[in-house]
Design an enzyme around this catalytic site. Structure first.
Site, PDB file in Angstrom:
ATOM      1  N   CYS A 161       0.807  -1.225   0.000  1.00 49.19           N
ATOM      2  CA  CYS A 161       0.000   0.000   0.000  1.00 49.19           C
ATOM      3  C   CYS A 161       0.841   1.277   0.000  1.00 49.19           C
ATOM      4  O   CYS A 161       0.292   2.385  -0.020  1.00 49.19           O
ATOM      5  CB  CYS A 161      -0.928  -0.014   1.198  1.00 49.19           C
ATOM      6  SG  CYS A 161      -1.906  -1.518   1.285  1.00 49.19           S
ATOM      7  N   HIS A 300      -2.477   7.982   6.098  1.00 48.26           N
ATOM      8  CA  HIS A 300      -2.767   6.688   5.501  1.00 48.26           C
ATOM      9  C   HIS A 300      -4.186   6.273   5.897  1.00 48.26           C
ATOM     10  O   HIS A 300      -4.959   5.816   5.058  1.00 48.26           O
ATOM     11  CB  HIS A 300      -1.733   5.659   5.951  1.00 48.26           C
ATOM     12  CG  HIS A 300      -1.801   4.361   5.226  1.00 48.26           C
ATOM     13  ND1 HIS A 300      -1.720   4.279   3.850  1.00 48.26           N
ATOM     14  CD2 HIS A 300      -1.950   3.078   5.678  1.00 48.26           C
ATOM     15  CE1 HIS A 300      -1.811   3.011   3.483  1.00 48.26           C
ATOM     16  NE2 HIS A 300      -1.955   2.265   4.568  1.00 48.26           N
ATOM     17  N   GLU A 311      -0.573   5.195  13.573  1.00 49.16           N
ATOM     18  CA  GLU A 311      -0.214   6.363  12.760  1.00 49.16           C
ATOM     19  C   GLU A 311      -0.361   7.641  13.581  1.00 49.16           C
ATOM     20  O   GLU A 311       0.437   8.578  13.435  1.00 49.16           O
ATOM     21  CB  GLU A 311      -1.068   6.438  11.502  1.00 49.16           C
ATOM     22  CG  GLU A 311      -0.605   7.530  10.541  1.00 49.16           C
ATOM     23  CD  GLU A 311      -1.354   7.573   9.229  1.00 49.16           C
ATOM     24  OE1 GLU A 311      -0.916   8.325   8.319  1.00 49.16           O
ATOM     25  OE2 GLU A 311      -2.388   6.870   9.089  1.00 49.16           O
ATOM     26  N   LYS A 332      -9.355   7.926   2.351  1.00 51.33           N
ATOM     27  CA  LYS A 332      -9.938   6.580   2.336  1.00 51.33           C
ATOM     28  C   LYS A 332     -11.322   6.538   2.959  1.00 51.33           C
ATOM     29  O   LYS A 332     -12.068   5.566   2.751  1.00 51.33           O
ATOM     30  CB  LYS A 332      -9.005   5.593   3.037  1.00 51.33           C
ATOM     31  CG  LYS A 332      -7.689   5.344   2.315  1.00 51.33           C
ATOM     32  CD  LYS A 332      -6.837   4.332   3.048  1.00 51.33           C
ATOM     33  CE  LYS A 332      -5.487   4.121   2.367  1.00 51.33           C
ATOM     34  NZ  LYS A 332      -4.576   5.292   2.507  1.00 51.33           N
ATOM     35  N   HIS A 337      -9.793   1.797   0.371  1.00 45.47           N
ATOM     36  CA  HIS A 337      -8.340   1.647   0.284  1.00 45.47           C
ATOM     37  C   HIS A 337      -7.969   1.114  -1.096  1.00 45.47           C
ATOM     38  O   HIS A 337      -8.291  -0.020  -1.445  1.00 45.47           O
ATOM     39  CB  HIS A 337      -7.872   0.687   1.375  1.00 45.47           C
ATOM     40  CG  HIS A 337      -6.391   0.667   1.576  1.00 45.47           C
ATOM     41  ND1 HIS A 337      -5.490   1.214   0.679  1.00 45.47           N
ATOM     42  CD2 HIS A 337      -5.636   0.159   2.597  1.00 45.47           C
ATOM     43  CE1 HIS A 337      -4.269   1.033   1.127  1.00 45.47           C
ATOM     44  NE2 HIS A 337      -4.328   0.403   2.283  1.00 45.47           N
ATOM     45  N   PHE A 396       1.863  -3.265   3.983  1.00 46.68           N
ATOM     46  CA  PHE A 396       2.211  -4.585   4.503  1.00 46.68           C
ATOM     47  C   PHE A 396       3.694  -4.863   4.214  1.00 46.68           C
ATOM     48  O   PHE A 396       4.202  -4.550   3.141  1.00 46.68           O
ATOM     49  CB  PHE A 396       1.374  -5.667   3.823  1.00 46.68           C
ATOM     50  CG  PHE A 396      -0.049  -5.771   4.306  1.00 46.68           C
ATOM     51  CD1 PHE A 396      -0.521  -4.991   5.338  1.00 46.68           C
ATOM     52  CD2 PHE A 396      -0.922  -6.681   3.722  1.00 46.68           C
ATOM     53  CE1 PHE A 396      -1.828  -5.093   5.785  1.00 46.68           C
ATOM     54  CE2 PHE A 396      -2.235  -6.804   4.156  1.00 46.68           C
ATOM     55  CZ  PHE A 396      -2.695  -6.004   5.188  1.00 46.68           C
TER      56      PHE A 396
END
Length: 409
Positions: A161, A300, A311, A332, A337, A396
């Site tokens: 991502c 994010h 975050e 998002k 996402h 990830f």
């Protein structure tokens, strides 16, 4: 050091199939998430996706070539076309070996793989001869170069991502350090299929909320996971003096890039936020700024329990006292996402907000979380004079990427 500016943008995403449409959707807090209608999901817990609607690539790509491109590649070619149109150039005045194409893709042709695998079970000789070149992640960058003739650095960043943000950061560095004079960069992804939904679902990563208005709620106490989406964002970058000499409209300047790794876990961010924080610090430090100079962060913000809390910790570590003053939002909340395309579409959103003087709402929020206690712009879009912004992506594998984007001074 050479300066790098943004002179063109293109996008296809759940909020619109062009930059102007996307901008209006952001301003009006539009929801791009919808119920799954691409296939039967009656046996699935997951019911919502961030799908691109009414996409027709044939205005840019002829029908024969369309049949030889996966959907993510079609997104990239069409968004690149829009980026060059908005930049009002084809860069043919430059040495084309110094014009690059760097497009991040997290997964690539997974839906196509699912389709062709079904063929292989009974008639393996009927698999498409174009299967392999259609599904591989680098083909978005390759196809854009074939369409444009750009012969400089050409590759795909594949960092889950964070892919789109890494692609923009790498293109920025190539121009800043003198290896390129211009580049098309960003991210593309299209993985909405039974196979991918099943894979993410068993990880407990996806939202199982059936109400589309509550499916993606970043930073909310009751957030339930992310919504799988698709799309593309492309930026046209060029060296500042070249842009100025040709009289280009300059939307903003990219002035810093930070890339780190958590070195911690396959899917969970580092709980302390230390590595993501270092990425943010590296980005604004390269830009010649201090924490107090950052006005806005496009987070994010995935709507997962771990990401949003960790975050938030990272932002506090990176900005110190300024964390209480900065405005944060999550695109998002509207798009879902977009995996490898997320950071690129969010970079387009960040540039639009700098250029047009607003900060879009993080929609769907209702219940504060004690662990997420910053200003996430949850009450509505705001007018704002953004001078310096950060756009974060976390992937990830522990991949962290941040770009610093400034209003041109």
């Amino acid at each position: 050091m050479r300066r790098v500016v943004i002179t063109g943008m293109g996008t296809i995403n759940p909020l619109g199939n062009s930059v102007p449409e996307f901008c209006e959707s952001l301003k009006s807090s539009k929801l791009g998430i919808s119920r799954v209608d691409q296939f039967d999901c009656s046996d699935f817990d997951v019911k919502c996706v961030g799908a691109v609607k009414d996409f027709d690539p044939t205005g840019v790509i002829d029908k024969k070539d369309c049949r030889r491109m996966d959907r993510f590649t079609q997104f990239a070619v069409c968004a690149a076309h829009e980026a060059l149109e908005s930049a009002d150039t084809d860069f043919k005045d430059l040495d084309l070996f110094r014009v690059g194409v760097i497009i991040g893709v997290g997964i690539g042709g997974l839906k196509l793989t699912e389709q062709e695998h079904e063929k292989s079970l009974t008639k393996p000789d009927k698999i498409s001869v174009f299967y392999v070149p259609m599904m591989i992640a680098n083909m978005a960058a390759g196809a854009v170069s074939m369409k444009t003739g750009f012969r400089g650095d050409n590759f795909a960043t594949v960092t889950a991502c964070s892919s789109g943000t890494h692609a923009i950061g790498e293109a920025f560095r190539k121009i800043k350090d003198g290896y390129l004079d211009a580049a098309l960069c960003g991210g593309a992804e299209s993985c909405i299929s039974r196979f991918s939904l099943a894979g993410f679902n068993v990880m407990k990563a996806l939202s199982r909320e059936e109400d589309v208005t509550k499916a993606s709620t970043p930073f909310d106490l009751n957030r339930k996971g992310f919504v799988l989406g698709e799309g593309c964002g492309i930026l046209a970058l060029e060296e500042y003096e070249h842009a100025k000499a040709r009289g280009a409209k300059i939307y903003a300047e990219i002035s810093g890039y930070g890339a780190t790794c958590d070195a911690y876990h396959m899917t969970s961010p580092l709980p302390t936020g230390e590595a993501a924080a270092r990425g943010m610090v590296n980005a604004y430090t390269e830009a010649g700024l201090e924490a107090k100079d950052i006005d806005y962060i496009n987070a994010h913000g995935t709507s997962t329990q771990m990401n949003d809390a960790f975050e938030t910790k990272a932002i506090k570590l990176a900005l110190g006292e300024q964390a209480d003053n900065v405005v944060i939002n999550s695109t998002k909340s509207m798009t879902g996402h977009l995996l490898g395309a997320a950071g690129a579409v969010e970079a387009v959103a960040t540039v639009l907000q700098i250029d047009e003087g607003f900060i879009h709402q993080t929609i769907g929020f209702s219940t504060p979380d004690p662990e997420c206690d910053l200003d996430y712009c949850t009450e509505g879009a705001r007018k704002a004079d953004i001078k310096a912004a950060l756009s974060n992506s976390l992937g990830f594998g522990g991949h962290n990427a941040t770009i610093c984007i400034k209003k041109l001074a």
